[in-house]
Scaffold this active site. Structure first.
Site, short mmCIF file in Angstrom:
data_model
loop_
_atom_site.label_atom_id
_atom_site.label_comp_id
_atom_site.label_asym_id
_atom_site.label_seq_id
_atom_site.Cartn_x
_atom_site.Cartn_y
_atom_site.Cartn_z
N PRO A 16 0.83 -1.22 0.00
CA PRO A 16 0.00 0.00 0.00
C PRO A 16 0.86 1.27 0.00
CG PRO A 16 0.19 -0.83 2.22
CD PRO A 16 0.93 -1.81 1.34
N MET A 17 0.23 2.41 0.00
CA MET A 17 0.97 3.67 0.09
C MET A 17 1.70 3.72 1.43
SD MET A 17 -1.60 6.31 -1.70
CE MET A 17 -0.41 7.63 -1.74
N GLU A 90 5.71 3.55 -9.64
CA GLU A 90 4.29 3.85 -9.87
C GLU A 90 3.77 3.08 -11.08
OE1 GLU A 90 2.65 5.32 -7.66
OE2 GLU A 90 4.08 6.62 -6.60
N GLN A 92 1.58 0.89 -11.47
CA GLN A 92 0.13 0.67 -11.58
C GLN A 92 -0.54 1.67 -12.51
OE1 GLN A 92 1.55 1.93 -8.78
NE2 GLN A 92 0.49 3.87 -8.41
N CYS A 146 -0.57 1.06 10.12
CA CYS A 146 -1.93 1.62 10.12
C CYS A 146 -1.96 2.94 10.87
CB CYS A 146 -2.90 0.62 10.74
SG CYS A 146 -4.57 1.29 10.87
N CYS A 184 -5.01 -0.89 8.28
CA CYS A 184 -5.14 -2.35 8.38
C CYS A 184 -6.57 -2.71 7.96
CB CYS A 184 -4.85 -2.81 9.80
SG CYS A 184 -6.15 -2.39 10.97
P1 ADP Z 1 5.69 4.12 -0.91
O1 ADP Z 1 6.56 4.26 -2.13
O2 ADP Z 1 5.31 2.69 -0.63
O3 ADP Z 1 4.48 5.02 -0.91
P2 ADP Z 1 7.84 5.50 0.41
O4 ADP Z 1 9.09 4.70 0.13
O5 ADP Z 1 7.61 6.72 -0.40
O6 ADP Z 1 6.56 4.53 0.36
O7 ADP Z 1 7.82 5.98 1.94
C1 ADP Z 1 8.05 5.13 3.03
C2 ADP Z 1 8.33 6.00 4.26
O8 ADP Z 1 7.13 6.72 4.59
C3 ADP Z 1 8.66 5.25 5.53
O9 ADP Z 1 10.02 4.90 5.61
C4 ADP Z 1 8.28 6.26 6.60
O10 ADP Z 1 9.35 7.14 6.84
C5 ADP Z 1 7.18 7.10 5.96
N1 ADP Z 1 5.81 6.87 6.48
C6 ADP Z 1 4.87 7.84 6.59
N2 ADP Z 1 3.69 7.31 7.03
C7 ADP Z 1 3.88 5.98 7.18
C8 ADP Z 1 3.04 4.88 7.60
N3 ADP Z 1 1.76 5.06 7.93
N4 ADP Z 1 3.59 3.64 7.62
C9 ADP Z 1 4.88 3.45 7.31
N5 ADP Z 1 5.72 4.44 6.92
C10 ADP Z 1 5.24 5.69 6.84
ZN ZN Z 2 -5.73 -0.38 12.09
#
Ligand code: ADP
Ligand code: ZN
Length: 192
Positions: A16-17, A90, A92, A146, A184
């Site tokens: 996920p994001m 990205e 997707q 989460c 979650c």
């Molecule tokens: P993605 O490419 O999967 O969107 P990124 O690599 O850009 O993820 O970012 C991951 C980073 O985002 C983590 O190392 C952490 O510092 C930060 N972060 C911010 N919110 C969250 C979250 N809810 N869960 C985990 N990491 C988070």
């Molecule tokens: Zn939760």
């Protein structure tokens, strides 16, 4: 020094994001550069957070990246850069012909590393990602934390003006006041 795996290889990084997909992609690409391999990284132009010429992860790490709308253009870039390793962030957002292009890159004996959302905000497999995961040599499925309860999060919650998005809202909604949170299964909500 061993320059490439010379057989063609596909790796998928999904989740996920906020799960660290961009971070993990950047880590792998940096290691390839340390091994003196030629690295090319592209991403879909739709993702314009922070920087157009770089991937920027949520924790601030960066990697020089070519923004593309048409994935077909990657073939010329690979040729001109003589890349051994090709990163696609990205993934997707690219159309289904990403599959054909990835197969072509593998045939050209490239190491292809794809990062992308496995699921859209509705929890439905996103674009070409499920097929890419199936044909991949390795799949790394990451989780985020989460936002509500601190548990492992596998879903991307979309909020439109602060409320959970409805199932029938467009997957890509340009211009809306929207936000995303990692959630979650217990905390994930669909709007009514
Ligand atoms: P993605 O490419 O999967 O969107 P990124 O690599 O850009 O993820 O970012 C991951 C980073 O985002 C983590 O190392 C952490 O510092 C930060 N972060 C911010 N919110 C969250 C979250 N809810 N869960 C985990 N990491 C988070
Ligand atoms: Zn939760």
């Amino acid at each position: 020094m061993k320059k490439t795996n010379n057989k063609g290889y596909l790796e998928v990084i999904c989740g996920p994001m906020f799960s660290g997909k961009s971070e993990e992609l950047i880590r792998r690409l940096r290691r390839a550069q340390i091994a003196q391999q030629h690295v090319l990284c592209v991403k879909h132009v739709l993702d314009d957070r922070w920087s157009v010429e770089h991937i920027v992860s949520h924790n601030g790490s960066m990697f020089k990246t070519r923004p593309l709308t048409n994935i077909q253009d990657i073939l010329t870039l690979v040729e001109s850069s003589q890349a051994d390793v090709v990163g696609i962030d990205e993934a997707q957002f690219f159309s289904e012909n990403l599959l054909t292009i990835v197969q072509a890159l593998i045939k050209l004996r490239k190491r292809v590393i794809i990062a992308g959302l496995d699921l859209d905000f509705r929890g439905v497999p996103f674009g070409a990602m499920p097929t890419l995961m199936a044909i991949s040599d390795t799949v790394t499925k990451l989780t985020a934390i989460c936002t509500l309860c601190g548990d492992e999060a596998a879903l991307s919650q979309r909020l439109i003006n602060g409320s959970p998005a409805r199932h029938d809202q467009a997957v890509v909604l340009i211009g809306a006041q929207e936000a995303y949170q990692a959630r979650c299964r217990g905390c994930y909500q669909i709007g009514s």
